[in-house]
Design an enzyme around this catalytic site. Structure first.
Site, PDB file in Angstrom:
ATOM      1  N   ARG A 102      -5.488  -9.396  -8.132  1.00  0.00           N
ATOM      2  CA  ARG A 102      -5.355 -10.838  -7.966  1.00  0.00           C
ATOM      3  C   ARG A 102      -3.866 -11.217  -7.948  1.00  0.00           C
ATOM      4  O   ARG A 102      -3.063 -10.610  -8.672  1.00  0.00           O
ATOM      5  CB  ARG A 102      -6.039 -11.474  -9.171  1.00  0.00           C
ATOM      6  N   THR A 373     -11.440 -16.373   2.204  1.00  0.00           N
ATOM      7  CA  THR A 373     -11.792 -15.170   1.481  1.00  0.00           C
ATOM      8  C   THR A 373     -12.705 -14.343   2.354  1.00  0.00           C
ATOM      9  O   THR A 373     -13.301 -14.853   3.289  1.00  0.00           O
ATOM     10  CB  THR A 373     -12.537 -15.586   0.190  1.00  0.00           C
ATOM     11  N   THR A 391      -8.756 -12.277  -0.756  1.00  0.00           N
ATOM     12  CA  THR A 391      -8.596 -13.640  -0.252  1.00  0.00           C
ATOM     13  C   THR A 391      -7.139 -14.049  -0.104  1.00  0.00           C
ATOM     14  O   THR A 391      -6.264 -13.480  -0.768  1.00  0.00           O
ATOM     15  CB  THR A 391      -9.282 -14.618  -1.242  1.00  0.00           C
ATOM     16  N   ASN A 393      -7.133 -17.434  -0.260  1.00  0.00           N
ATOM     17  CA  ASN A 393      -7.677 -18.710  -0.715  1.00  0.00           C
ATOM     18  C   ASN A 393      -8.105 -19.566   0.461  1.00  0.00           C
ATOM     19  O   ASN A 393      -9.184 -19.382   0.982  1.00  0.00           O
ATOM     20  CB  ASN A 393      -6.717 -19.444  -1.657  1.00  0.00           C
ATOM     21  N   ASP A 415      -5.697 -22.283  -7.358  1.00  0.00           N
ATOM     22  CA  ASP A 415      -6.815 -21.914  -8.239  1.00  0.00           C
ATOM     23  C   ASP A 415      -6.485 -22.144  -9.718  1.00  0.00           C
ATOM     24  O   ASP A 415      -7.358 -22.099 -10.568  1.00  0.00           O
ATOM     25  CB  ASP A 415      -7.212 -20.447  -8.030  1.00  0.00           C
ATOM     26  N   SER A 444     -10.591 -17.063 -10.983  1.00  0.00           N
ATOM     27  CA  SER A 444     -11.177 -16.890  -9.655  1.00  0.00           C
ATOM     28  C   SER A 444     -12.692 -16.995  -9.741  1.00  0.00           C
ATOM     29  O   SER A 444     -13.283 -16.735 -10.788  1.00  0.00           O
ATOM     30  CB  SER A 444     -10.807 -15.512  -9.117  1.00  0.00           C
ATOM     31  N   SER A 445     -13.291 -17.370  -8.625  1.00  0.00           N
ATOM     32  CA  SER A 445     -14.754 -17.351  -8.548  1.00  0.00           C
ATOM     33  C   SER A 445     -15.258 -16.050  -7.928  1.00  0.00           C
ATOM     34  O   SER A 445     -16.471 -15.816  -7.866  1.00  0.00           O
ATOM     35  CB  SER A 445     -15.247 -18.515  -7.693  1.00  0.00           C
ATOM     36  N   GLY A 465     -16.473 -18.179  -0.454  1.00  0.00           N
ATOM     37  CA  GLY A 465     -17.090 -19.488  -0.656  1.00  0.00           C
ATOM     38  C   GLY A 465     -16.575 -20.258  -1.849  1.00  0.00           C
ATOM     39  O   GLY A 465     -17.230 -21.190  -2.317  1.00  0.00           O
ATOM     40  N   GLY A 466     -15.410 -19.887  -2.360  1.00  0.00           N
ATOM     41  CA  GLY A 466     -14.821 -20.651  -3.459  1.00  0.00           C
ATOM     42  C   GLY A 466     -15.777 -20.745  -4.634  1.00  0.00           C
ATOM     43  O   GLY A 466     -16.386 -19.755  -5.038  1.00  0.00           O
TER      44      GLY A 466
END
Ligand code: DON
Length: 563
Positions: A102, A373, A391, A393, A415, A444-445, A465-466
């Site tokens: 990340r 992403t 991603t 983002n 984020d 993060s999701s 998809g956030g």
């Protein structure tokens, strides 16, 4: 659930889930388990790049690295060198690892860097341009994965990506459409326009997209490894462009970037063992929802089933947004959040007949979270499985390319919590656990996940998809238990609820009218939502000795291929 979207074998609308781009009903790619590998990604050329590596004897990790680089070329909205992500690996011998690459905040980042003198969030500052950019982790992540768990060398796994950039590839209609939507952004910078516009005009289906700058960056990474990116000429160009663009990225930030190689988060759902993303990833939210839901018996009433799901989503997102953050900076109370007894206390708060007021569940003053992403999944014939979500983002990230590097940079700083109680791009209202700090990773999701039954992998999944990612992964897992076909596990219409904003979003065809009306009576405000992530997945049926490549019909550029 209403899932009547096909008629007489012909799709009513080719855009409806489970319809492929020809308007036919989508079907999985199947192969014999143990003899054949499988690659499923959001871009067909990248899928082929992965298959080429498997065919040369590479393992699933080699192929995952090759697909990561290939997507950076053929899926520039989302695939990347300038972003970050997570790779979940389950080895054939039963071990598993989670690689966190990340992005992190630059060393000069501060908690209030996106606020004006009055403490208000400055529009677009965390989403557009160089101040939105986190220190990229992708190249170190892919290189670490290859050198630690792969079997091929860099030249071998990057050959397809380099060729696709250098010689170009022919854009299909869906590839071109992705670019066409961003013509205005591309026009604002000559170095971007020179790559992604053809003489100032949008590329069309059938055109060849050549990316010689990106090819040069890829070649130098293939020759020198991640040092080429984090210390060499690419680092110089990134820092120079950042300084010129009022960003704060330094060479020290790049030199300090480290991949985290850790164990996956594990939880048990009924008979399934779930391997997923620990914080800063979205797996805790997934596990919490599963824990709450496993205590309920099946209900005949769909509205009741959905009410339980929405309630589980509400509690899990409220906890996520209040409590979770980068584990190197905050203590994530996972023992408590993921205990079965905590799930039981939540179930007691869920009444059968009405929606819960989210303001009674969210304990923080809500702050907002930021959203492109891509997810891909690979299995090799030896039994290794890899699930990757990475991603930049937003679509095309921060919308900037440094000098002649040829790749878009992320806007992952969005984020973080720019300000508690102010929603980000994804409407996430987050708290201080996810406050900005130097070298911290934003929450993060992303939730790459592998599901085991009797210690055998049966599903590898994930999505873009956030904030809808954890609920998408949840629904793919729950669909496995429903009376649906393999393809429908990923294609079935979806719903999502996160409490704030207080609306349920539903994909077209997800809810029949009576169910919709009953939910409304219970207090849910349900609105249609068209943009859902592609859950590019692999399913395995050990008893039938079959492996299924489940390419999500939502993303027309993608494909599932068996070796
Ligand atoms: O890490 C996250 O949660 C977001 N940056 C993911 C963004 C995303 O999935 C956008 N795709 N539609």
């Amino acid at each position: 659930m209403l899932y009547q979207i096909v008629s007489g074998g012909i799709c009513l609308r080719s855009s409806a889930p489970s319809c492929n781009s020809n308007g036919a009903i989508a079907t999985p790619t199947t192969a014999k388990l143990g003899t054949t590998g499988m690659v499923v990604s959001e871009q067909h050329e990248a899928t082929q790049a992965g298959i080429a590596i498997l065919n040369q004897g590479g393992n699933a990790i080699d192929a995952a690295v090759g697909v990561g680089y290939a997507l950076a070329v053929t899926y520039p909205c989302c695939g990347n060198l300038g972003g970050g992500g997570f790779m979940l690996i389950r080895f054939a011998d039963g071990r598993s690892r989670f690689l966190d690459f990340r992005e992190m905040a630059p060393g000069a980042a501060t908690p209030n860097m996106y606020l004006d003198a009055k403490g208000q969030v400055i529009r677009n500052l965390s989403t557009k341009g160089y101040l939105a950019v986190g220190v990229p982790g992708t190249v170190k992540g892919l290189d670490y994965a290859l050198t630690t768990y792969g079997t091929r060398n860099r030249q071998q796994v990057m050959a397809s990506a380099i060729a696709l950039a250098e010689r170009g590839f022919i854009l299909q209609a869906a590839d071109a459409a992705l670019l066409q939507g961003f013509t205005k952004t591309f026009k604002t910078q000559p170095n971007v326009a020179s790559i992604f516009l053809k003489n100032g005009k949008p590329y069309q289906s059938g055109d060849r997209l050549v990316q010689s700058h990106l090819a040069r960056s890829l070649r130098s990474i293939a020759d020198r490894g991640s040092d080429a990116f984090y210390q060499g000429a690419i680092a110089d160009e990134l820092v120079t462009a950042s300084q010129q663009g009022r960003g704060i990225l330094t060479k020290t930030d790049l030199a300090k970037y480290r991949v985290r190689d850790t164990v996956p988060l594990q939880c048990q759902y009924r008979n399934y063992q779930i391997l997923t993303a620990p914080p800063p990833g979205g797996g805790a939210t997934l596990c919490q929802m599963l824990n709450i839901l496993e205590g309920y018996p099946q209900s005949d009433r769909l509205s009741q089933t959905l009410h339980r799901r929405f309630s589980a989503m509400l509690f899990a997102y409220a906890d996520r947004n209040a409590m979770l953050g980068d584990p190197a900076f905050v203590r994530n109370p996972l023992d408590r959040l993921l205990s079965k007894s905590y799930a039981a206390t939540i179930r007691q708060k869920i009444k059968s007949d009405r929606a819960i007021d989210p303001n009674r569940v969210y304990r923080t003053n809500p702050a907002v979270e930021g959203n492109h992403t891509t997810h891909y999944t690979i299995a090799d014939r030896q039994g290794n499985i890899v699930s990757v979500t990475y991603t930049i983002n937003g679509l095309f990230g921060a919308g900037v390319i440094a000098g002649q590097t040829g790749f878009f940079l992320n806007n992952e700083m969005d984020d973080f919590t720019a300000k508690p109680a102010v929603p980000n791009t994804y409407g996430l209202v987050q708290g201080s656990a996810n406050a900005i700090a130097p070298l911290k990773r934003p929450l993060s999701s992303m939730t790459p996940t592998i599901v085991l039954l009797n210690n055998q992998p049966v599903l590898a999944t994930g999505s873009r998809g956030g904030s809808t990612i954890p609920t998408t992964v949840l629904q793919v897992i729950l669909n496995r238990e429903a009376n649906l076909t393999h393809q429908q596990w990923v294609d079935a219409p979806r719903i999502h609820y996160q409490g704030l904003p207080n609306v349920v979003i539903a994909e077209p065809y997800a809810l029949a009218n009576p169910v919709f009306q009953e939910l409304w009576r219970m207090g849910y405000r349900v609105i249609p939502f068209p943009n859902w992530g592609a859950a590019e997945s692999i399913a395995i049926d050990p008893s039938a000795k079959t492996i299924y490549g489940l390419h999500d019909s939502r993303e027309r550029t993608g494909s599932a291929l068996a070796q």
